[in-house]
Design an enzyme around this catalytic site. Structure first.
Site, mmCIF file in Angstrom:
data_model
loop_
_atom_site.group_PDB
_atom_site.id
_atom_site.type_symbol
_atom_site.label_atom_id
_atom_site.label_comp_id
_atom_site.label_asym_id
_atom_site.label_seq_id
_atom_site.Cartn_x
_atom_site.Cartn_y
_atom_site.Cartn_z
ATOM 1 N N GLU A 97 -1.085 -9.132 -0.930
ATOM 2 C CA GLU A 97 -2.564 -9.485 -0.787
ATOM 3 C C GLU A 97 -3.246 -9.303 -2.235
ATOM 4 O O GLU A 97 -4.337 -9.821 -2.418
ATOM 5 C CB GLU A 97 -2.956 -8.357 0.200
ATOM 6 C CG GLU A 97 -2.522 -8.466 1.607
ATOM 7 C CD GLU A 97 -2.750 -7.377 2.645
ATOM 8 O OE1 GLU A 97 -3.518 -7.518 3.548
ATOM 9 O OE2 GLU A 97 -2.203 -6.392 2.375
ATOM 10 N N GLU A 157 4.080 -5.778 7.140
ATOM 11 C CA GLU A 157 3.415 -4.581 7.752
ATOM 12 C C GLU A 157 3.778 -4.682 9.328
ATOM 13 O O GLU A 157 3.707 -3.567 9.747
ATOM 14 C CB GLU A 157 1.767 -5.125 7.849
ATOM 15 C CG GLU A 157 1.317 -4.677 6.325
ATOM 16 C CD GLU A 157 1.248 -5.771 5.242
ATOM 17 O OE1 GLU A 157 0.736 -5.877 4.420
ATOM 18 O OE2 GLU A 157 1.962 -6.955 5.536
ATOM 19 N N GLY A 182 0.393 -5.134 1.051
ATOM 20 C CA GLY A 182 -0.717 -4.728 -0.032
ATOM 21 C C GLY A 182 -0.275 -5.440 -1.675
ATOM 22 O O GLY A 182 -1.549 -5.899 -2.256
ATOM 23 N N ALA A 199 0.905 -1.154 -0.026
ATOM 24 C CA ALA A 199 0.134 -0.017 -0.007
ATOM 25 C C ALA A 199 0.684 1.288 -0.014
ATOM 26 O O ALA A 199 2.148 1.156 0.180
ATOM 27 C CB ALA A 199 -0.842 0.076 1.307
HETATM 28 N N1 T1G Z 1 4.789 3.236 -0.130
HETATM 29 C C1 T1G Z 1 5.239 4.495 -0.356
HETATM 30 N N2 T1G Z 1 6.602 4.608 -0.650
HETATM 31 C C2 T1G Z 1 7.340 3.806 -0.922
HETATM 32 C C3 T1G Z 1 6.704 2.456 -0.421
HETATM 33 C C4 T1G Z 1 5.655 2.220 -0.178
HETATM 34 N N3 T1G Z 1 5.006 1.018 0.198
HETATM 35 N N4 T1G Z 1 7.946 1.441 -0.545
HETATM 36 C C5 T1G Z 1 9.021 2.128 -1.068
HETATM 37 N N5 T1G Z 1 8.636 3.193 -1.151
HETATM 38 C C6 T1G Z 1 9.427 4.346 -1.505
HETATM 39 C C7 T1G Z 1 10.715 4.933 -0.803
HETATM 40 O O1 T1G Z 1 10.272 5.508 0.372
HETATM 41 C C8 T1G Z 1 11.644 5.423 -1.658
HETATM 42 O O2 T1G Z 1 11.375 6.713 -1.698
HETATM 43 C C9 T1G Z 1 11.279 4.611 -2.907
HETATM 44 O O3 T1G Z 1 10.128 4.065 -2.875
HETATM 45 C C10 T1G Z 1 12.511 3.636 -3.045
HETATM 46 O O4 T1G Z 1 12.304 2.710 -1.894
HETATM 47 C C11 T1G Z 1 -2.848 -2.848 3.396
HETATM 48 C C12 T1G Z 1 -0.880 -1.484 5.178
HETATM 49 C C13 T1G Z 1 10.310 -2.553 -1.900
HETATM 50 C C14 T1G Z 1 11.999 -3.465 -0.783
HETATM 51 O O5 T1G Z 1 6.511 -2.502 4.082
HETATM 52 O O6 T1G Z 1 10.578 -2.431 1.805
HETATM 53 O O7 T1G Z 1 0.796 -2.654 2.409
HETATM 54 O O8 T1G Z 1 13.395 7.705 -0.674
HETATM 55 O O9 T1G Z 1 14.879 3.052 -1.215
HETATM 56 O O10 T1G Z 1 15.952 -0.340 -1.361
HETATM 57 O O11 T1G Z 1 -1.634 -4.716 3.952
HETATM 58 O O12 T1G Z 1 11.285 0.141 -0.447
HETATM 59 O O13 T1G Z 1 13.298 7.564 -3.311
HETATM 60 O O14 T1G Z 1 11.795 9.187 -2.032
HETATM 61 O O15 T1G Z 1 13.547 1.486 -0.167
HETATM 62 O O16 T1G Z 1 15.086 -0.975 -3.529
HETATM 63 C C15 T1G Z 1 3.959 -2.870 3.089
HETATM 64 C C16 T1G Z 1 8.336 -1.266 1.978
HETATM 65 C C17 T1G Z 1 3.356 -1.447 3.205
HETATM 66 C C18 T1G Z 1 7.472 -2.363 1.708
HETATM 67 C C19 T1G Z 1 12.550 -1.555 -2.232
HETATM 68 N N6 T1G Z 1 5.137 -2.897 2.248
HETATM 69 N N7 T1G Z 1 9.141 -0.854 1.023
HETATM 70 O O17 T1G Z 1 13.497 -1.267 -1.743
HETATM 71 O O18 T1G Z 1 14.032 1.065 -2.420
HETATM 72 S S1 T1G Z 1 1.934 -1.656 4.252
HETATM 73 C C20 T1G Z 1 6.331 -2.457 2.712
HETATM 74 C C21 T1G Z 1 10.389 -1.714 1.005
HETATM 75 C C22 T1G Z 1 0.713 -2.445 3.421
HETATM 76 C C23 T1G Z 1 -1.512 -3.558 3.573
HETATM 77 C C24 T1G Z 1 -0.592 -2.709 4.261
HETATM 78 C C25 T1G Z 1 11.581 -1.362 -0.094
HETATM 79 C C26 T1G Z 1 11.596 -2.252 -1.214
HETATM 80 P P1 T1G Z 1 12.440 7.814 -1.920
HETATM 81 P P2 T1G Z 1 13.697 2.157 -1.483
HETATM 82 P P3 T1G Z 1 14.882 -0.370 -2.320
#
Ligand code: T1G
Length: 694
Positions: A106, A126, A103, A64
């Site tokens: 999901e 999450e 998400g 998400a």
């Molecule tokens: N939402 C918004 N921005 C995100 C994002 C996300 N989910 N994931 C990454 N970014 C942005 C990050 O801030 C950065 O921005 C750029 O993308 C590159 O990321 C309903 C509630 C995917 C493994 O927890 O673990 O889904 O700094 O530098 O090292 O159940 O990003 O360039 O401006 O980290 O190659 C669950 C979070 C969300 C995964 C890539 N998902 N992301 O790593 O690049 S909660 C996560 C990561 C959810 C639902 C629930 C990593 C990555 P900027 P990066 P990377």
């Protein structure tokens, strides 16, 4: 509504849906609405017998859109979109590449089949954000992979490789190729019947009370302060019942967690680790670093070498004697063996890493390396001598870095004819494990040299934080200040064990006295002696008790005795400690009083916050979030509290000023209100505002 983050393509009797929302295809509102619109468009066309869903760019949906959290919800929500996908008449197969996380997974589990390229990874991280899967993950994952796998996935937050996910039942097939092609082939196989489809909601979960109970017990023990892990277990437990009821329970738990300060702290930490890369020198061209020199094979030098070798960087290690060199090489080898044991690298990779290590007793062997890191013991004269020599040895364009924890980088740089090529690279022990790297920028350090420091941090899988030059930079300067508060608490009546327990209750992995014993009390002793000559007369001395311990040769774990006694894995009371404390109180004319745990935490945290504010005021740290990341990554600050200044916003500047003014009645020199904090109390601004540049 949608600004075309999602597109539809019709190919013969199948349709393809492509999500294109760089950088990680986060499922923000435009993606969600786009998916709903795409299904409507395909339904209206009426030609597709199957649908392939894939993503453009480097990854499938990585979750998400976390930036939407805390803002008013925008429909359709992701739970609704997953239900719409699942209910869709025409079967949908998701084609996964990169990372399908949260998400994203999901969404894929809402589809009727999942194929993945072999390099893909999937996960439900999450819990790392203080949440739980909120779009059906706690109900669909157990139905596809069983309760034990679902609990593992949801509580570890780990990224599971495609092959293992296939074994778990989360992925139906591994297919390699371009995402569009994989999606097309899979959709065609659905039409031909070569790939089976099903609605996950129609599946049932095999009950497993034992796994639920064991996990609930583990969570209560391992994460006593955290809310979301327990909520995860409760939601997965509900997956053996009615699907819709399970979804409702999940949603309620999700909203509770989302509103919690813990989740706000963890989300702040997530974005903080990325925000610190935003530095003034960001646009400067980093120099290539294809070879490293490390001077000093002690704990830090061997840890830094290990980390570099694990990142694929050839290292030349230099020590003064063959014996010291052999010891350094042995430590590096031991570190790498440990990494193999922990499954962090294969034995083949270890051997390849060791093959990239050159050991030498000649500083001249560093003539051709791209970057040198000096990691000898903390003595200015020794460091100056080394940098003077390096200036004559190293090639033009080589970068000269010091791993000093406190000392003046400008003074070190002045020993060379190339101060613009000198900076501090302050690693944290154990350097092959700790993720923090303070990149210390001298008054003459060139922008491209700073940029190179950050590029090296990324290459070594560290989180670089930019720091200016002062005694102790960001972390150790603030540490030095709040440890005084801890020492005053003990002199005034609290017991070291109580102080530690109170702060462990707050969330620190270990209290300051146990940390002191672990790091070695002699380090603090030498720092106090080094600073004795410049200590202001009006400053109250808090080191008397610690001095006595070191002067008795009791420097903590490495001597078996410090604040505590260490026998094997046991931590026991030091029978001599109370006597020493009473003697020092008497000497200082102190009548001890009792302290509650709350007051201990308040004083300790207020001291930490006030010095952190001065570090911002002095421009040593760029933003409050930089201080937060330093403490989260280098000082064991409880991640769910987001860091000292994120935590400070939960108290408010006005209350902090009031506290400091109260404490100042006891000690007006130590407890001073920083001007910036006073201004914030007056204008109501927050550290979050400062992070936004307000
Ligand atoms: N939402 C918004 N921005 C995100 C994002 C996300 N989910 N994931 C990454 N970014 C942005 C990050 O801030 C950065 O921005 C750029 O993308 C590159 O990321 C309903 C509630 C995917 C493994 O927890 O673990 O889904 O700094 O530098 O090292 O159940 O990003 O360039 O401006 O980290 O190659 C669950 C979070 C969300 C995964 C890539 N998902 N992301 O790593 O690049 S909660 C996560 C990561 C959810 C639902 C629930 C990593 C990555 P900027 P990066 P990377």
């Amino acid at each position: 509504m949608s600004d075309k983050k999602v597109s539809v393509e019709f190919v013969d009797d199948v349709a393809l849906i492509c999500i294109d929302n760089p950088p990680v295809n986060a499922s923000g509102v435009a993606v969600r609405q786009g998916l709903v619109d795409a299904l409507e468009e395909i339904r209206a066309a009426g030609t597709a017998k199957a649908i392939g869903l894939y993503c453009a760019g480097r990854t499938f949906v990585a979750g998400a859109d976390i930036t939407e959290f805390g803002k008013p919800p925008m429909a359709p929500g992701l739970p609704e979109v997953c239900d719409i996908l699942e209910a869709n008449e025409t079967p949908i197969v998701a084609a996964i590449h990169g990372t399908a996380l949260g998400g994203g997974l999901e969404t894929a589990m809402g589809c009727h089949a999942r194929v993945a390229v072999s390099s893909a990874k999937v996960g439900l991280p999450e819990v790392l954000l203080g949440l739980l899967p909120g779009a059906g993950g706690t109900q669909r994952a157990p139905r596809l992979a069983g309760i034990p796998n679902a609990l593992d996935l949801i509580l570890s937050g780990r990224h599971v490789p495609a092959a293992e996910a296939h074994k778990m039942g989360l992925i139906d097939r591994i297919d390699d190729g371009e995402p569009r092609d994989v999606a097309l082939a899979a959709a065609r196989d659905v039409v031909s019947g070569a790939l089976a489809t099903r609605r996950t909601c129609d599946l049932t979960t095999t009950p497993d009370e034992a796994a639920i109970e064991a996990t609930a017990a583990m969570v209560a023990k391992k994460h006593p302060q955290l809310m979301s892990p327990q909520k995860c277990v409760e939601a997965v437990a509900a997956s053996t019942g009615d699907f819709k009821e399970g979804l409702a329970l999940e949603r309620a738990a999700f909203m509770t967690c989302l509103a919690s300060p813990q989740s706000k702290g963890l989300i702040h930490a997530f974005f903080g680790e990325r925000a610190v890369a935003n530095i003034p020198e960001k646009k400067a061209q980093a120099r290539d670093v294809a070879s490293l020199g490390v001077i000093g094979g002690g704990t830090m030098g061997s840890g830094i070498s290990t980390s570099a070798l694990m990142a694929g960087l050839p290292v030349t290690l230099v020590e003064v004697t063959q014996e010291a060199l052999n010891k350094g090489v042995a430590t590096i080898t031991g570190n790498l063996d440990g990494a193999v044991k922990r499954g962090k690298m294969s034995a083949e990779k270890r051997d390849a890493a060791l093959a990239m290590l050159t050991a030498s007793t000649a500083l001249e062997s560093l003539g051709d390396v791209d970057l040198v890191i000096e990691a000898v013991f903390e003595n200015m004269d020794v460091k100056k001598e080394i940098f003077g020599k390096l200036d004559g040895i190293c090639k033009e364009g080589a970068i000269l870095a010091s791993n000093t924890s406190y000392l003046d980088i400008n003074e070190i740089a002045a020993q060379t004819s190339r101060p613009s090529d000198v900076l501090g690279l302050h690693f944290f022990s154990p350097a092959h494990i700790m993720k923090l790297l303070e990149v210390v920028v001298g008054e003459n350090t060139a922008p491209e040299v700073v940029a190179t420091g950050f590029a090296l941090a990324k290459k070594m899988r560290k989180v670089g934080v930019r720091a200016g030059v002062c005694d102790g930079f960001i972390g150790n300067r603030i540490l030095g200040h709040y440890l005084k508060a801890a020492s005053y608490l003990v002199l005034d009546g609290a017991h070291p064990d109580q102080v530690d327990k109170a702060l462990e209750g707050f969330g620190f992995a270990m209290g300051p006295h146990r940390v002191g014993d672990l790091a070695g009390l002699d380090i603090g002793y030498m720092t106090r002696k080094r600073l004795a000559a410049t200590r202001p007369a009006e400053e109250r001395y808090g080191g008397a008790i610690a001095d006595r311990l070191s002067e008795n040769g009791w420097n903590g774990r490495k001597t078996g005795k410090g604040y505590f006694v260490y026998e094997g894995r046991e931590t026991l009371e030091n029978p001599d400690l109370n006597g020493i404390i009473e003697e020092e109180r008497t000497k200082a004319g102190i009548t001890p009083r009792s302290f509650g745990d709350d007051e201990i935490v308040e004083r300790y945290m207020t001291a930490m916050i006030s010095e952190a504010v001065r570090v911002i005021e002095d421009g040593i740290a760029l933003r409050p979030v930089d201080v937060d990341v330093v403490f989260l990554m280098g000082y064991g600050f409880p991640r769910f509290r987001g860091g000292p200044l994120h935590y400070a916003d939960t108290i408010g500047a006005a209350e902090l000023v009031k506290r400091i003014e109260t404490y100042a009645a006891e000690d007006a020199y130590y407890w001073q209100v920083p001007a910036l904090l006073k201004k914030m109390a007056d204008d109501g601004s927050t550290f979050a505002d400062l992070n936004k540049g307000k």
